[in-house]
Design an enzyme around this catalytic site. Structure first.
Site, PDB file in Angstrom:
ATOM      1  N   ARG A   4      63.756  59.911  55.374  1.00 47.70           N
ATOM      2  CA  ARG A   4      63.407  58.492  55.541  1.00 47.70           C
ATOM      3  C   ARG A   4      64.541  57.590  55.068  1.00 47.70           C
ATOM      4  O   ARG A   4      64.725  56.494  55.591  1.00 47.70           O
ATOM      5  CB  ARG A   4      62.103  58.161  54.818  1.00 47.70           C
ATOM      6  CG  ARG A   4      62.127  58.514  53.341  1.00 47.70           C
ATOM      7  CD  ARG A   4      60.783  58.277  52.700  1.00 47.70           C
ATOM      8  NE  ARG A   4      60.698  58.880  51.393  1.00 47.70           N
ATOM      9  CZ  ARG A   4      60.087  58.316  50.360  1.00 47.70           C
ATOM     10  NH1 ARG A   4      59.510  57.148  50.478  1.00 47.70           N
ATOM     11  NH2 ARG A   4      60.042  58.935  49.203  1.00 47.70           N
ATOM     12  N   GLU A  39      48.068  48.255  61.812  1.00 43.67           N
ATOM     13  CA  GLU A  39      48.992  49.016  62.658  1.00 43.67           C
ATOM     14  C   GLU A  39      48.765  48.776  64.146  1.00 43.67           C
ATOM     15  O   GLU A  39      49.722  48.798  64.935  1.00 43.67           O
ATOM     16  CB  GLU A  39      48.876  50.508  62.342  1.00 43.67           C
ATOM     17  CG  GLU A  39      49.316  50.890  60.931  1.00 43.67           C
ATOM     18  CD  GLU A  39      48.253  50.667  59.867  1.00 43.67           C
ATOM     19  OE1 GLU A  39      47.103  50.313  60.234  1.00 43.67           O
ATOM     20  OE2 GLU A  39      48.546  50.839  58.678  1.00 43.67           O
ATOM     21  N   PHE A  58      49.484  56.829  60.525  1.00 44.93           N
ATOM     22  CA  PHE A  58      49.080  55.493  60.959  1.00 44.93           C
ATOM     23  C   PHE A  58      49.889  55.022  62.164  1.00 44.93           C
ATOM     24  O   PHE A  58      49.545  54.039  62.810  1.00 44.93           O
ATOM     25  CB  PHE A  58      49.220  54.503  59.798  1.00 44.93           C
ATOM     26  CG  PHE A  58      48.628  55.028  58.517  1.00 44.93           C
ATOM     27  CD1 PHE A  58      47.397  55.657  58.520  1.00 44.93           C
ATOM     28  CD2 PHE A  58      49.315  54.917  57.320  1.00 44.93           C
ATOM     29  CE1 PHE A  58      46.855  56.167  57.347  1.00 44.93           C
ATOM     30  CE2 PHE A  58      48.780  55.418  56.136  1.00 44.93           C
ATOM     31  CZ  PHE A  58      47.548  56.045  56.152  1.00 44.93           C
ATOM     32  N   HIS A 116      56.818  60.221  56.355  1.00 44.19           N
ATOM     33  CA  HIS A 116      55.755  60.964  55.686  1.00 44.19           C
ATOM     34  C   HIS A 116      54.977  61.852  56.650  1.00 44.19           C
ATOM     35  O   HIS A 116      53.763  62.025  56.529  1.00 44.19           O
ATOM     36  CB  HIS A 116      54.807  60.018  54.949  1.00 44.19           C
ATOM     37  CG  HIS A 116      55.453  59.306  53.778  1.00 44.19           C
ATOM     38  ND1 HIS A 116      56.628  58.595  53.902  1.00 44.19           N
ATOM     39  CD2 HIS A 116      55.091  59.201  52.486  1.00 44.19           C
ATOM     40  CE1 HIS A 116      56.953  58.088  52.719  1.00 44.19           C
ATOM     41  NE2 HIS A 116      56.049  58.446  51.837  1.00 44.19           N
ATOM     42  N   ASP A 161      49.356  63.176  48.211  1.00 46.71           N
ATOM     43  CA  ASP A 161      48.349  62.271  48.789  1.00 46.71           C
ATOM     44  C   ASP A 161      47.261  63.029  49.546  1.00 46.71           C
ATOM     45  O   ASP A 161      46.167  62.514  49.765  1.00 46.71           O
ATOM     46  CB  ASP A 161      49.004  61.262  49.734  1.00 46.71           C
ATOM     47  CG  ASP A 161      49.606  60.081  48.977  1.00 46.71           C
ATOM     48  OD1 ASP A 161      49.341  59.963  47.762  1.00 46.71           O
ATOM     49  OD2 ASP A 161      50.330  59.287  49.596  1.00 46.71           O
TER      50      ASP A 161
END
Lengths: 317, 281
Positions: free
Chosen positions: A13, A61, A86, A112, A120
């Site tokens: 990222r 989103e 998302f 992610h 998570d």
């Protein structure tokens, strides 16, 4: 076998963020959108330098995908970024109608992705996104393997006209591809030539494939390792050429075996050149909380899993 | 201003086009199309600043996005009568190999269409994006969108409504076709949405109410009023009260003709109430 050196662990990222900073300076049409995850997507430098070309959408989103589609009307090149879950499943119909079917030049940039998001847990660890996106007509799907390649891919998709899904991840991983590589969409990269088995990998699994190939070499197995960063369009020629030489293949990805890279390759091979294949992928399951390393181990996504798959597939030749 | 009679002629001819198009393929959505005829005719022929021809980027001209894509018959007729494509092509509506798909799309390259719509609730977001691009490009033209009232049950609209006000997207005029009907019945029964004007105002929009949404003069006045309120820090909403099926007596005040075509006899009756003006396609 050819040696690859980790130039220092980094997250993919951050490769995206670094490329966005460059694009902010080099391409005035590039605009960035984000749904309340600026720090996670590493785009603060872009925002600092180009505040007028950044759109903070908030936790919405669906609206982000629509706004991105609209921004293309007027010549902008929107990079819409959020977590992979998302950016795909949550907004599938918005992407399908307003972006893919409408042929809009939107870059959906998803961090992610996969199980290495880690602690998570499964709500955030999407393992279905490659399948969702590759099913959309006209959508390009890219999953680069390290920081340098993610940066190169991000720069490259700005010059490509059409919708793109760019998938990258959260953890710091080995950075072993060249700093100033030229990224060619749809072009597989030969990392190591071999004769006994073809290992094709995408994303974080490419480094694991190289580690597996090293161990296999010590056991007298010559593994060909191919980095397939672009899942769609698939470099069919590279895969066919390799399996015609080796006679068997292992496909490796941080994704469900249904809908992923392995599925695309099995479809190719079934119609063009039937070949024994083993899948290193999740087996139609959700993930769970844990460290990335623990999860890669538990869900069979590391170098050991690849080695075992190679030994299995070679017996099937 | 074009003469009101000339615009009225387009309105009547558009109604004939709508009825003949849906009758020809025994499918499509006449109710909402007939209800929005005055609005779209006024918008394209009296209010929007448009360039000759069609360019996807639409720089230097006003843009329109149809969010409730099922009223494609009225959209196609208005585009064809405005000269975006030959009126004869209206006869290909919903047929195989046509550019006039059941719901509007860019996929077949039909001039005048800038995004696919039909899956509801997506058009306002797209309109906001186009409006933001105009601001970035220093283009002071406006973006118009149209939505059904039932369509506002889709949550994405409220994301967009919140965003547009919060970010002062004041070059956007979104019209709500408040006909009070949806497929399963009156919106008040399917899912009551309360006072939509108050809701938009509470979200920070400037709302213009047009009580007579099938009165051409009232529609033009409402559109011009809305236009005058742009550029003042708030997105503008037109709450347009229309009658579904307007112009055909047996199609009015009911949701029955939302997605149903007239048979031969019904078509003849409907056309007799809307005598030919500009010539049928």
């Amino acid at each position: 076998m050819k040696k690859y050196i980790d130039q220092g662990k980094n997250d993919t990222r951050s490769g995206y963020g670094a490329a966005m900073t460059e694009l902010g300076r080099s391409n005035p049409n590039v605009v960035a959108l984000c749904a309340d995850l600026v720090a996670s997507l590493k785009i603060q430098p872009f925002i600092d330098e180009n505040p007028d070309r950044f759109f903070q959408i908030g936790i919405a989103e669906a609206n982000m995908m629509g706004i991105a589609a609209g921004l293309t009307i007027g010549g902008k090149i929107p990079f819409a970024s959020t977590f992979a879950n998302f950016a795909t499943g949550r907004v599938y119909d918005q992407i399908r109608q307003s972006i893919a079917y409408s042929g809009k030049n939107v870059k959906i940039c998803a961090s992610h992705a996969g199980i290495t998001l880690g602690e998570d847990g499964a709500t955030h660890q999407i393992l279905e996104d490659i399948g969702l996106m590759k099913m959309l007509p006209g959508m390009v799907v890219i999953n680069p393997c390290d920081y340098n390649q993610t940066k190169a891919a991000t720069l490259a998709i700005a010059d490509y006209v059409g919708p793109v899904y760019l998938r990258f991840g959260r953890p710091k991983v080995a950075n072993f591809t060249p700093v100033d590589q030229k990224f060619e969409i749809g072009k597989a990269l030969m990392l190591n030539e071999g004769s006994d088995v073809t290992i094709v990998a995408t994303g974080h699994l490419v480094w694991e494939a190289l580690k597996a190939a090293e161990t296999l070499e010590q056991q007298g197995v010559s593994a060909e390792v191919i980095n397939i960063h672009t899942i769609k369009p698939l470099d069919e020629e590279a895969v066919l050429k390799s399996v015609k030489k080796t006679g068997c293949i292992v496909t490796c990805e941080e994704h469900n075996y249904l809908g992923g890279l392995g599925e695309s390759i099995s479809g190719l091979l079934a119609s063009q050149h039937p070949t024994p294949q083993e899948f290193v992928a999740t087996k139609d399951t959700f993930g769970e909380s844990g460290t990335p390393e623990q999860l890669m181990e538990k869900y069979g996504l590391n170098n050991k899993a690849i080695e075992n798959a190679v030994l299995r597939v070679m017996k099937r030749k | 201003m074009a003469k009101l009679e000339e615009l009225q002629d387009i309105v009547v001819q558009t109604r004939r086009d709508i009825l003949r198009m849906v009758h020809n393929v025994n499918s499509g959505h006449p109710g909402g199309s007939l209800g929005c005829t005055e609005f779209l005719v006024a918008l394209y022929n009296e209010v929007m600043e448009l360039k000759e021809g069609f360019n996807m980027d639409g720089e230097g001209e006003d843009l329109f996005f149809l969010s409730n894509g099922h009223i494609s018959p009225v959209f196609y007729s208005v585009l064809a009568r405005k000269g975006y494509f030959p009126v004869e092509e209206l006869g290909t509506f919903r047929l195989i190999n046509s550019r006039l798909q059941g719901h509007p799309t860019t996929h077949e390259g039909l001039p005048g269409v800038r995004v696919a719509s039909g899956s509801l609730g997506q058009g306002m977001s797209v309109g906001i994006g186009a409006a933001l691009a105009k601001k970035l490009n220093g283009d002071d033209h406006l973006v118009y969108t149209l939505h059904g009232d039932g369509e506002l049950q889709e949550g994405q609209n409220w994301e967009a409504i919140m965003y547009a006000a919060g970010n002062k997207v004041d070059n956007l005029i979104s019209t709500i076709d408040r006909n009070g009907q949806q497929i399963d019945g009156p919106t008040s029964k399917v899912l009551p949405m309360g006072d939509l004007t108050q809701k938009f105002e509470a979200f920070g929009w400037d709302v213009v109410e047009v009580a007579e949404g099938n009165d051409l003069e009232a529609v033009i006045a409402g559109l011009k009023e809305a236009k005058s309120r742009t550029g003042k820090g708030k997105p503008v909403c037109i709450m347009l009260d229309t009658v579904m099926g307007h112009g055909v007596d047996f199609m009015m005040h009911t949701h029955a003709w939302h997605g149903k075509a007239p048979n031969d006899e019904q078509l003849a009756t409907a056309l007799s109430q809307n005598p030919e003006t500009l010539g049928d396609y």
